[in-house]
Design a protein around this motif. Structure first.
Motif, PDB file in Angstrom:
ATOM      1  N   ARG A 116       0.832  -1.209   0.000  1.00  0.00           N
ATOM      2  CA  ARG A 116       0.000   0.000   0.000  1.00  0.00           C
ATOM      3  C   ARG A 116       0.868   1.261   0.000  1.00  0.00           C
ATOM      4  O   ARG A 116       1.986   1.269   0.529  1.00  0.00           O
ATOM      5  N   GLY A 118       0.850   3.863   1.614  1.00  0.00           N
ATOM      6  CA  GLY A 118       1.253   4.376   2.928  1.00  0.00           C
ATOM      7  C   GLY A 118       2.643   3.932   3.331  1.00  0.00           C
ATOM      8  O   GLY A 118       3.349   4.651   4.039  1.00  0.00           O
ATOM      9  N   GLN A 119       3.071   2.750   2.870  1.00  0.00           N
ATOM     10  CA  GLN A 119       4.415   2.281   3.194  1.00  0.00           C
ATOM     11  C   GLN A 119       5.466   3.144   2.497  1.00  0.00           C
ATOM     12  O   GLN A 119       6.512   3.434   3.070  1.00  0.00           O
ATOM     13  N   ASN A 121       4.956   6.316   1.740  1.00  0.00           N
ATOM     14  CA  ASN A 121       4.938   7.588   2.456  1.00  0.00           C
ATOM     15  C   ASN A 121       5.715   7.510   3.763  1.00  0.00           C
ATOM     16  O   ASN A 121       6.428   8.433   4.125  1.00  0.00           O
ATOM     17  N   ALA A 122       5.578   6.362   4.459  1.00  0.00           N
ATOM     18  CA  ALA A 122       6.268   6.232   5.738  1.00  0.00           C
ATOM     19  C   ALA A 122       7.781   6.273   5.528  1.00  0.00           C
ATOM     20  O   ALA A 122       8.506   6.904   6.299  1.00  0.00           O
ATOM     21  N   GLY A 123       8.256   5.616   4.477  1.00  0.00           N
ATOM     22  CA  GLY A 123       9.691   5.637   4.199  1.00  0.00           C
ATOM     23  C   GLY A 123      10.169   7.006   3.755  1.00  0.00           C
ATOM     24  O   GLY A 123      11.185   7.512   4.234  1.00  0.00           O
ATOM     25  N   LEU A 124       9.408   7.624   2.838  1.00  0.00           N
ATOM     26  CA  LEU A 124       9.790   8.950   2.337  1.00  0.00           C
ATOM     27  C   LEU A 124       9.775   9.974   3.466  1.00  0.00           C
ATOM     28  O   LEU A 124      10.648  10.836   3.543  1.00  0.00           O
ATOM     29  N   ALA A 125       8.788   9.852   4.359  1.00  0.00           N
ATOM     30  CA  ALA A 125       8.673  10.837   5.447  1.00  0.00           C
ATOM     31  C   ALA A 125       9.871  10.769   6.381  1.00  0.00           C
ATOM     32  O   ALA A 125      10.207  11.751   7.045  1.00  0.00           O
ATOM     33  N   ILE A 137      12.102  -1.184   2.210  1.00  0.00           N
ATOM     34  CA  ILE A 137      10.730  -1.297   2.701  1.00  0.00           C
ATOM     35  C   ILE A 137       9.857  -2.117   1.747  1.00  0.00           C
ATOM     36  O   ILE A 137       9.173  -3.052   2.158  1.00  0.00           O
ATOM     37  N   GLN A 141       9.022  -6.797   1.526  1.00  0.00           N
ATOM     38  CA  GLN A 141       7.632  -7.207   1.739  1.00  0.00           C
ATOM     39  C   GLN A 141       7.053  -7.846   0.482  1.00  0.00           C
ATOM     40  O   GLN A 141       6.345  -8.855   0.545  1.00  0.00           O
TER      41      GLN A 141
ATOM     42  N   ASN B  67       5.363  18.258   4.181  1.00  0.00           N
ATOM     43  CA  ASN B  67       6.641  17.581   3.947  1.00  0.00           C
ATOM     44  C   ASN B  67       6.733  17.040   2.523  1.00  0.00           C
ATOM     45  O   ASN B  67       7.467  16.087   2.259  1.00  0.00           O
ATOM     46  N   LEU B  69       4.945  15.226   0.660  1.00  0.00           N
ATOM     47  CA  LEU B  69       4.402  13.942   0.206  1.00  0.00           C
ATOM     48  C   LEU B  69       3.356  14.201  -0.867  1.00  0.00           C
ATOM     49  O   LEU B  69       3.074  13.333  -1.689  1.00  0.00           O
ATOM     50  N   ARG B  95      12.453  16.687   4.930  1.00  0.00           N
ATOM     51  CA  ARG B  95      11.573  15.663   5.495  1.00  0.00           C
ATOM     52  C   ARG B  95      12.162  15.038   6.750  1.00  0.00           C
ATOM     53  O   ARG B  95      11.457  14.701   7.683  1.00  0.00           O
ATOM     54  N   PHE B 102       1.308   8.667  11.175  1.00  0.00           N
ATOM     55  CA  PHE B 102       0.154   8.467  10.287  1.00  0.00           C
ATOM     56  C   PHE B 102      -1.026   7.879  11.051  1.00  0.00           C
ATOM     57  O   PHE B 102      -0.866   7.188  12.056  1.00  0.00           O
ATOM     58  N   GLU B 106       1.418   2.760   9.788  1.00  0.00           N
ATOM     59  CA  GLU B 106       2.354   2.481   8.707  1.00  0.00           C
ATOM     60  C   GLU B 106       3.712   2.025   9.231  1.00  0.00           C
ATOM     61  O   GLU B 106       4.762   2.406   8.731  1.00  0.00           O
ATOM     62  N   PHE B 108       6.615  -0.789   9.524  1.00  0.00           N
ATOM     63  CA  PHE B 108       7.099  -1.701   8.498  1.00  0.00           C
ATOM     64  C   PHE B 108       6.922  -3.131   9.012  1.00  0.00           C
ATOM     65  O   PHE B 108       7.619  -3.549   9.935  1.00  0.00           O
ATOM     66  N   HIS B 110       7.673  -6.051   8.097  1.00  0.00           N
ATOM     67  CA  HIS B 110       8.707  -7.082   7.962  1.00  0.00           C
ATOM     68  C   HIS B 110       9.886  -6.827   8.883  1.00  0.00           C
ATOM     69  O   HIS B 110      10.835  -7.592   8.894  1.00  0.00           O
ATOM     70  N   ARG B 168       9.655   5.947  16.095  1.00  0.00           N
ATOM     71  CA  ARG B 168      10.336   5.890  14.797  1.00  0.00           C
ATOM     72  C   ARG B 168      10.573   7.295  14.254  1.00  0.00           C
ATOM     73  O   ARG B 168      11.650   7.603  13.733  1.00  0.00           O
TER      74      ARG B 168
END
Lengths: 219, 285
Positions: A116, A118-119, A121-125, A137, A141, B67, B69, B95, B102, B106, B108, B110, B168
């Motif tokens: 998805r 959102g993953q 976005n979470a990494g970019l953020a 990331i 997966q 930021n 996005l 960023r 979020f 979100e 990770f 894994h 995080r």
């Protein structure tokens, strides 16, 4: 009808050598087709349109034509038209690798796109670059998610290697069919061939199932 | 609609220095929809700015524009004086100074909890693994989850996952934290533990921008309230003003719709169970 299984026993070393060739072809092809498929998948997701469409044509060609034709084509056309001379083994490997890479690329692409947004976005953020998000990331997966699909491609590949017998690569099929034509013991030889494929294929399928259960990520 | 920005009786926190984040007439369109129709406000250092308003009014979109996005179609977002959306700006550098939390965590899936917190520092800051792990462990203890470090996110409750997500974001040692409806996806019984962590973060002086429907939190912890409606800021001011004497009918409608009638709540209403484990003040940074 009398069965004479001594034909199988007498030719056991030839059959085993054929089986070794089958395994070797499968393993080397997959070792090349996993990175190959990944690279093709990433190219198909490229922001550059020309790269995307060139890769799409390549992948669709190999998915839409029969493997037997691809192997024949490389065997006859590469030397004749391009003066590229490869051994039978290398020709077989090339054909299988291009074909399986194309299938793997679709599998990887589906896996990558199933993660998805959102993953991302979470990494970019966090300040990661897009390649970093992909590597750390998304791909781990996606790979876990498509492991069952890669596994069934592996098992298909294992069986499809039999097609290289048409260009005289001495895999299990080639050897078995040759023994059959030398001895005329069709039933015994084909049964032995089926048993050997099954003996080798079944554990492979099970091994990958086990890997999948072990690595499963729950969300 | 007029926008009232009355000078409060007490000066706004951080107003003696340049704002850390400023939104200047920010516009964002999705097709024919004006998600943001000229949004202007500032966030000063040390402030907790709460963005409230009906669903779909543009609060979350604005946060994602902060930021980069999301791209914007007009106006400017300045982070510490630098234009976030300028092509020459390296958005990644900005960023990593803005932690983001979020609605759906979100995390990770894994990676273990510890590696979820450490992956930012090791990947982005090129921090050695051992140092990143130590920092991650310290932050997990702060949010009361030191004992969960080796677990995978799926084994945690929603509230615990959101606390990991806060850790995080903090691992990058950001200048400002952006919270996008951090408790909207949580079971009611775990909302408190997340708000509690956020309140302590605010008490430590962290600059925070919080999109929230938790009016108690906005009133008790927020220093500045910005009310959104239809992609615009319809009102902004200190909580006392916005919650007790809203000047705009739209704000009154929104608050009464949420069951808020301007009454003062006892301080104990924000009382939220502390997360199991301690949340000490940062000793060094």
């Amino acid at each position: 009808m009398t069965l004479d299984w001594s034909v199988v026993w007498d030719n056991r070393w030839r059959l085993i050598a054929g089986a070794e060739m089958t395994i070797l072809l499968t393993a080397i092809t997959m070792m090349l087709a996993l990175p190959g498929g990944l690279i093709l998948a990433l190219l198909r997701l490229s922001p550059l349109r020309a790269v995307r469409s060139a890769t799409t044509w390549f992948v669709e060609f190999f998915r839409a034509t029969p493997l037997i034709l691809q192997i024949y084509w490389m065997f006859y056309v590469l030397p004749a038209a391009f003066d590229i001379r490869l051994s039978e083994f290398a020709t077989a490997l090339l054909g299988l690798t291009l074909n399986v890479s194309s299938f793997n690329s679709e599998t990887f692409r589906a896996g990558i796109q199933s993660i998805r947004p959102g993953q991302w976005n979470a990494g970019l953020a966090l300040g990661m670059s897009k390649p970093q998000v992909m590597r750390k990331i998304i791909l781990p997966q996606a790979t876990l998610r498509v492991l069952p699909a890669l596994a069934s491609t592996w098992v298909s590949l294992f069986k499809d290697t039999s097609l290289v017998s048409i260009i005289a690569v001495a895999d299990l099929s080639y050897v078995a069919l040759k023994i059959r034509s030398e001895t005329y013991r069709v039933l015994e030889v084909l049964t032995a061939m089926a048993a050997l494929y099954c003996l080798m294929g079944y554990p492979q399928a099970k091994l990958v199932d086990w890997l999948h259960r072990r690595l499963k990520v729950t969300e | 609609m007029s926008i009232r920005t009355e000078t409060p009786t007490r000066p706004r926190i951080g107003s003696d220095a340049a704002p850390i984040l400023s939104f200047d007439n920010v516009c964002k369109r999705y097709g024919s929809l004006d998600a943001l129709a000229g949004v202007t406000f500032q966030v000063n250092r040390g402030e907790v700015v709460c963005l409230i308003g009906p669903s779909g009014s543009g609060k979350s979109t604005l946060l994602r524009c902060a930021n980069a996005l999301e791209s914007i179609d007009g106006g400017r977002v300045l982070m510490d004086g630098r234009d976030v959306h300028d092509r020459r700006t390296d958005a990644r550098n900005l960023r990593r100074r803005m932690g983001m939390v979020f609605q759906n965590f979100e995390l990770f899936p894994h990676l273990t909890v510890l590696r979820n917190v450490a992956v930012g520092p090791t990947t982005v800051l090129r921090m050695p693994a051992a140092g990143a792990a130590a920092r991650a462990m310290e932050l997990l203890r702060k949010v009361g989850l030191g004992d969960k470090a080796a677990q995978y996110p799926a084994a945690l409750s929603g509230g615990q996952q959101q606390r990991v997500a806060i850790a995080r974001a903090l691992a990058m040692q950001p200048d400002v934290m952006l919270f996008d409806e951090p408790t909207s996806a949580l079971d009611p019984e775990t909302i408190g533990e997340v708000l509690s962590v956020m309140k302590r973060l605010a008490d430590e002086g962290m600059t925070m921008v919080v999109v929230t429907h938790e009016m108690d939190f906005a009133k008790r912890v927020g220093n500045w309230i910005v009310v959104f409606d239809h992609g615009k800021v319809v009102e902004q001011g200190p909580p006392r003003q916005v919650f007790e004497e809203p000047t705009i009918q739209r704000t009154r409608d929104f608050l009464s719709h949420l069951g808020w009638h301007g009454e003062s709540l006892a301080a104990s209403d924000l009382l939220v169970p502390a997360p199991s484990g301690s949340y000490e003040h940062r000793t060094s940074d």
